[in-house]
Design a protein around this motif. Structure first.
Motif, mmCIF file in Angstrom:
data_model
loop_
_atom_site.group_PDB
_atom_site.id
_atom_site.type_symbol
_atom_site.label_atom_id
_atom_site.label_comp_id
_atom_site.label_asym_id
_atom_site.label_seq_id
_atom_site.Cartn_x
_atom_site.Cartn_y
_atom_site.Cartn_z
ATOM 1 N N LEU A 1 -2.421 13.229 7.447
ATOM 2 C CA LEU A 1 -1.544 13.267 6.274
ATOM 3 C C LEU A 1 -0.531 12.135 6.410
ATOM 4 O O LEU A 1 0.207 12.070 7.394
ATOM 5 N N VAL A 2 -0.526 11.224 5.444
ATOM 6 C CA VAL A 2 0.409 10.100 5.442
ATOM 7 C C VAL A 2 1.360 10.286 4.265
ATOM 8 O O VAL A 2 0.925 10.424 3.111
ATOM 9 N N VAL A 3 2.651 10.300 4.553
ATOM 10 C CA VAL A 3 3.684 10.542 3.542
ATOM 11 C C VAL A 3 4.419 9.228 3.296
ATOM 12 O O VAL A 3 4.922 8.609 4.235
ATOM 13 N N LEU A 4 4.484 8.802 2.036
ATOM 14 C CA LEU A 4 5.065 7.489 1.745
ATOM 15 C C LEU A 4 5.612 7.432 0.319
ATOM 16 O O LEU A 4 5.194 8.203 -0.537
ATOM 17 N N PRO A 5 6.559 6.499 0.056
ATOM 18 C CA PRO A 5 7.045 6.306 -1.320
ATOM 19 C C PRO A 5 5.929 5.752 -2.183
ATOM 20 O O PRO A 5 5.142 4.929 -1.726
ATOM 21 N N TYR A 6 5.842 6.180 -3.455
ATOM 22 C CA TYR A 6 4.676 5.745 -4.202
ATOM 23 C C TYR A 6 4.727 4.287 -4.647
ATOM 24 O O TYR A 6 3.713 3.713 -4.989
ATOM 25 N N GLN A 7 5.896 3.633 -4.542
ATOM 26 C CA GLN A 7 5.913 2.186 -4.774
ATOM 27 C C GLN A 7 5.092 1.468 -3.708
ATOM 28 O O GLN A 7 4.434 0.470 -3.980
ATOM 29 N N MET A 8 5.125 1.992 -2.473
ATOM 30 C CA MET A 8 4.386 1.374 -1.371
ATOM 31 C C MET A 8 2.877 1.499 -1.580
ATOM 32 O O MET A 8 2.109 0.598 -1.237
ATOM 33 N N LEU A 9 2.441 2.595 -2.161
ATOM 34 C CA LEU A 9 1.008 2.796 -2.370
ATOM 35 C C LEU A 9 0.520 2.075 -3.621
ATOM 36 O O LEU A 9 -0.589 1.565 -3.662
ATOM 37 N N LEU A 10 1.364 2.002 -4.645
ATOM 38 C CA LEU A 10 0.926 1.464 -5.936
ATOM 39 C C LEU A 10 0.933 -0.060 -5.986
ATOM 40 O O LEU A 10 0.281 -0.647 -6.838
ATOM 41 N N HIS A 11 1.669 -0.703 -5.092
ATOM 42 C CA HIS A 11 1.733 -2.163 -5.083
ATOM 43 C C HIS A 11 0.689 -2.690 -4.109
ATOM 44 O O HIS A 11 0.751 -2.445 -2.901
ATOM 45 N N GLY A 12 -0.290 -3.417 -4.633
ATOM 46 C CA GLY A 12 -1.449 -3.827 -3.844
ATOM 47 C C GLY A 12 -1.096 -4.597 -2.585
ATOM 48 O O GLY A 12 -1.604 -4.304 -1.496
ATOM 49 N N ALA A 13 -0.216 -5.612 -2.700
ATOM 50 C CA ALA A 13 0.130 -6.439 -1.544
ATOM 51 C C ALA A 13 0.861 -5.622 -0.481
ATOM 52 O O ALA A 13 0.602 -5.768 0.718
ATOM 53 N N THR A 14 1.757 -4.745 -0.919
ATOM 54 C CA THR A 14 2.492 -3.892 0.029
ATOM 55 C C THR A 14 1.544 -2.934 0.733
ATOM 56 O O THR A 14 1.654 -2.696 1.933
ATOM 57 N N ARG A 15 0.615 -2.390 -0.046
ATOM 58 C CA ARG A 15 -0.386 -1.469 0.514
ATOM 59 C C ARG A 15 -1.196 -2.158 1.608
ATOM 60 O O ARG A 15 -1.418 -1.604 2.688
ATOM 61 N N GLN A 16 -1.610 -3.367 1.324
ATOM 62 C CA GLN A 16 -2.415 -4.113 2.292
ATOM 63 C C GLN A 16 -1.600 -4.444 3.536
ATOM 64 O O GLN A 16 -2.083 -4.313 4.667
ATOM 65 N N ALA A 17 -0.357 -4.873 3.337
ATOM 66 C CA ALA A 17 0.503 -5.231 4.472
ATOM 67 C C ALA A 17 0.785 -4.032 5.367
ATOM 68 O O ALA A 17 0.950 -4.169 6.582
ATOM 69 N N ALA A 18 0.849 -2.839 4.766
ATOM 70 C CA ALA A 18 1.144 -1.621 5.535
ATOM 71 C C ALA A 18 -0.070 -1.088 6.287
ATOM 72 O O ALA A 18 0.057 -0.176 7.101
ATOM 73 N N GLY A 19 -1.242 -1.652 6.020
ATOM 74 C CA GLY A 19 -2.449 -1.172 6.693
ATOM 75 C C GLY A 19 -3.018 0.085 6.076
ATOM 76 O O GLY A 19 -3.708 0.861 6.735
ATOM 77 N N ILE A 20 -2.734 0.289 4.785
ATOM 78 C CA ILE A 20 -3.239 1.478 4.083
ATOM 79 C C ILE A 20 -4.612 1.168 3.508
ATOM 80 O O ILE A 20 -4.760 0.210 2.750
#
Length: 918
Positions: free
Chosen positions: A375-394
């Motif tokens: 279970l990974v808990v995160l702000p949805y801006q981090m998941l919805l923004h493609g570049a941020t998602r990639q940088a975070a290793g999601i």
């Protein structure tokens, strides 16, 4: 994952069963919670897109936790059973694809038959299939070994305190060794008697841009080596659930719910956050701005890698390192922190404390834990923004995403991918960059100079297209043409005369060279202090110009008492902000518009990129994920999600499942009324043309005065805007009505400053409690609030704090807004017209209005024994299409009252039959 654990004495950890599915639950759930979990399980199992509505106060978070983690428990169990069967037989039923479990698809990728050569002999086909079977079995064996090792390792950490002490001892030894090495270097430096280079004394070395290589020019060998190194460090991602919510406090609350749930002990949970929330390096954190913290952190990591590479290569001459690597970024320590994160459920605050104790970065440590997390808990801006998602290793492929508090999802995606830059910011960035180039031009390579000149040209053209002059002060520069103009991206590029510049390369240069970071360091150094007498004349003008811009770039000064607003993060270089605008221009096509907003002066004017189709960016999420759940307390009207988000993202209608449950309160505990006219028979219709009429404001005051006489405790009244609330309050004060209202209720107003909200709520709450105990003519408090303001979302007016919620008028958005008009036109052109329904553009306006209404009136009922009345003041609410957009639990009970008498009688009866303030 947790198993069934019953405790009949406390009724904790009850295991509910629905259709053969076991749902561990900390207490006996409501029937609507059982329905919610069962439907959620079906959506996840079938790989659907679910829109779930469960009113606040009905235990939505717990239903999400127990429903989703029950599915994950069963999914993992089935996967392990199937793996065991395959390993036992040693074969895979490749011939019958229907029987192959979906969860094997990540381990096995079949070569499509269409790729096989035509007329291939049977023995070749059989040989290839046998080899694929053997490869899959080998991979399953490797995965099983890795999983067992990980589970055993985490069990050891969980039950063996000695490992923790060993880790601390290792950290102390490393710190001591580093200290001794540092002393040795100092002694060697003193022994040689060499003096630091002149450039280092000046401190300019770190401000000069390094030689820039584009992606095409980079050596292939180095890229391959780095990729191989990254792959060696990568761990396989297990099937997991990504849970997103809007705010830091909502995420922390969800984590605490997980801790209290039956799954709290055995779930591998990771909390993700920004560097601002997770950084423990005080020097970096004190930079304040998120952009500066990000850039500084990345620069330190780059410095670490360059240093290690340089030590390996041992060049004869190398520029002296000025940038120290972060002391909290140690691979070994991050691995230890990762393991600590996985053995127990922790929120962001606990993660930061753990990182400080371990002297390991929580930001990177939490990312190292993602692959093994359930279970990974995160702000949805981090998941919805493609570049941020990639940088975070999601990685979303085959995973489950749950987006909670999703009522503003469309606006959030639009906001993430939109950008606005003022004329002042363009001018300031141009001046800074020009001064930078003049100072360091002789030391910069040709590539750097070329890109800096292109950036200067872009900034100049952006100011020109607004009608300004880059060489003049934007604060005193009046524009001959004012108003708003919308352009497609191509038209804007042609009008700005920048269509001949490759914006993709310029944007890439900004990212790779970190020019905005260097520029910030330059202005930090020379914006306030002059370096030498030789440069005084040149930099004095620069200093004067920056000071002239300062008033336009900062907000109104805040009194010393307003701590929350006074501690504004240090502003980053305006070029950082402009990079966001360039990114928007290069990532959108026909779905974007550029708004040229020309005001009186250049400093007040701006260029804004507006994203019209958020589905473009949401499409990747729904395409990659196994299942997506969009949940909220109030999701009505859901047509926005179906049409604007899902249909436009290419989701088939049959894949979308809607679920809406009622409230846990008895039906008699709520009284929703639509009142069409007031005590003096004045028709209530708060349109822009009528709402400012004195008789309309007087009638509103009479209604509130009557309600204050029968409603106990707190009454919350929502207005469409701050300006209208101010007008009504001033009118009531002048007419004497405010004084009459104050006899029954103490009056509070929602403040505009966020840091004052808590104090107002505290006084409001204290007043209601005192009145309940003391008695007297004042029976509680009246809170005048604003739709879409600080108190319309996230604030709970439970029990006596909100015995009645009043909505004055319908909070329609400004129909004259160019952004809204363009969005309406876009939807009318894009979405199909449904017979019997308003055009998509008009439906958008109605939906925006009713979403705001639903969020506000949902503030009152917060738990099973709560009760409240809801009053909608406007005859337009009586229209069936509008009533149909209310939440079901309110819509089914609403009463439309054409005149005020029967409405007042119903209110008096409702509140008399219930206890007063408690």
């Amino acid at each position: 994952m947790s198993k069934k654990r019953n405790n009949p004495r406390t009724m904790a950890n009850k295991t509910q069963e629905d259709g053969g599915i076991h749902f561990p639950f900390p207490f006996t759930p409501y029937s609507i919670q059982k329905d919610f979990m069962a439907e959620l399980y079906r959506v996840l199992d079938a790989g659907k897109i679910g829109i779930f509505e469960s009113p606040t106060g009905t235990g939505k978070s717990l239903s999400l936790i127990c429903g989703a983690l029950s599915w994950l428990r069963d999914f993992e169990q089935k996967k392990h059973q199937e793996e065991a069967r395959l390993l036992e037989t040693g074969t895979v039923p490749l011939s019958d694809r229907k029987d192959q479990p979906p969860f094997l698809s990540s381990s096995f990728k079949e070569t499509p038959d269409t790729l096989r050569p035509a007329g291939e002999p049977d023995w070749v086909t059989q040989f290839v299939q046998k080899k694929e079977e053997r490869d899959l079995v080998d991979r399953l064996k490797e995965e099983q070994v890795r999983r067992k090792k990980r589970e055993e390792h985490l069990q050891q950490i969980r039950h063996n305190a000695q490992l923790k002490y060993a880790a601390k001892r290792m950290r102390r030894e490393e710190e001591e060794m580093e200290r001794l090495l540092h002393l040795s270097r100092e002694m060697l430096a003193e022994g040689t008697g060499t003096e630091p280079l002149e450039q280092l004394e000046c401190g300019d070395e770190e401000l000069v841009l390094a030689e820039y290589e584009s992606d095409e020019e980079k050596g292939a060998a180095r890229g391959v080596d780095e990729e191989e190194e990254e792959e060696d460090l990568e761990e396989e991602h297990v099937t997991k659930i990504y849970y997103c919510s809007r705010t830091h406090s909502q995420l922390a609350q969800f984590v605490h719910e997980v801790q209290r749930s039956p799954f709290g002990k055995d779930t591998r949970l990771v909390s993700l956050g920004s560097r601002q929330n997770l950084c423990i390096n005080e020097d970096v954190k004190n930079l304040g701005s998120a952009q500066l913290i990000n850039d500084r952190c990345m620069e330190m990591q780059r410095s670490k890698h360059e240093k290690s590479r340089a030590e390996d290569e041992k060049p004869k001459r190398r520029r002296q390192e000025h940038q120290a690597a972060c002391p909290f970024y140690s691979y070994e320590q991050l691995q230890l922190l990762r393991d600590e994160v996985l053995v127990g459920v922790k929120d962001i605050e606990q993660l930061v404390s753990l990182g400080k104790e371990a002297r390991a970065c929580p930001y990177y440590g939490s990312r190292f834990a993602i692959p093994a997390a359930q279970l990974v808990v995160l702000p949805y801006q981090m998941l919805l923004h493609g570049a941020t998602r990639q940088a975070a290793g999601i990685r979303l492929q085959g995973q489950v995403v749950v987006i909670d508090e999703a009522h503003n999802l469309i606006d959030t995606i639009t906001g993430i991918y939109s950008a606005e830059v003022s004329g002042s910011q363009f001018c300031q960035a141009h001046s800074q960059l020009l001064q930078y180039m003049e100072r360091y031009g002789k030391r910069l390579k040709a590539k750097n100079l070329m890109y800096i000149k292109q950036l200067l040209y872009l900034l100049e053209q952006f100011v020109t297209v607004l009608g300004g002059n880059i060489k003049q002060n934007p604060n005193t520069q009046s524009l001959s043409q004012t108003g708003t103009e919308l352009k497609t991206i191509n038209d804007f590029l042609f009008q700005s005369q920048i269509d001949n510049i490759n914006l993709f390369k310029v944007r890439r240069y900004c990212e790779k060279s970190m020019v905005s970071r260097k520029l910030f360091g330059f202005t930090e150094r020379y914006g306030t202090v002059l370096a030498s007498s030789r440069e005084q004349s040149r930099l004095a003008g620069f200093q004067h110009f920056l000071q002239s811009l300062q008033p336009a770039l900062t907000e109104t000064p805040v009194p010393h008492g307003d701590e929350g607003e006074a501690r504004v993060p240090r502003s980053a270089s305006p070029l950082m902000h402009i990079e966001g605008f360039l990114a928007a221009l290069t990532t959108a096509n026909q779905d974007g518009r550029v708004i040229l907003n020309r005001q009186g002066s250049l400093s007040q004017s701006s260029l804004k990129f507006l994203l019209l189709n958020p589905a473009v960016h949401f499409a990747q999420v729904v395409k990659e994920c196994r299942a997506v759940v969009i949940a909220g307390g109030t999701m009505q009207p859901v047509s926005d999600f179906r049409e604007q988000l899902l249909a436009c993202a290419g989701v088939e209608a049959e894949r979308v499942v809607e679920f809406s449950c009622g409230h846990v309160i008895p039906p008699d505990n709520i009284l929703p009324l639509v009142i069409c006219s007031g005590p003096s028979s004045q028709q209530l219709e708060f349109t822009y043309q009528k709402r400012e009429l004195p008789q309309m404001m007087d009638e509103t005051g009479r209604i509130l005065y009557n309600l204050c006489n029968v409603v106990p405790g707190g009454l919350v009244c929502f207005f469409p805007s701050y300006e209208y609330q101010r007008q009504v309050h001033a009118h009531w004060d002048k007419s004497g009505l405010l004084a009459r209202l104050a006899v029954r209720k103490k009056i509070f107003q929602e403040p505009k400053r966020a840091n004052q909200v808590e104090q107002v709520l505290l006084e409001y709450s204290r007043c209601i409690k005192c009145c309940g105990h003391v008695g007297g003519t004042v029976t509680g408090a009246l809170l005048l609030s604003v739709v879409g303001g600080k108190m319309s979302e996230g604030i709970n007016f439970s029990d006596d704090l909100g015995r009645c919620v009043v909505m004055v008028g319908m909070p329609y958005p400004n129909i004259k807004s160019p952004e809204l008009q363009e969005k309406m036109a876009y939807l009318d052109q894009t979405l199909p017209r449904i017979p019997g329904q308003p055009p998509p553009g008009k439906a958008l306006v109605e939906n925006l209005c009713m979403k705001a209404v639903n969020q506000s009136i949902g503030r009152a009922i917060r738990h099973q024994k709560d009760f409240a009345s809801i009053v909608l003041l406007d005859q337009r609410y009586a229209r069936p299409p509008i009533l149909g957009k209310l939440p079901a639990w309110i819509r089914d009970r609403v009463e439309v009252k054409a005149t005020f008498g029967p409405a007042f009688a119903a209110m008096r009866k409702f509140h008399r039959e219930r206890p007063g303030p408690s």
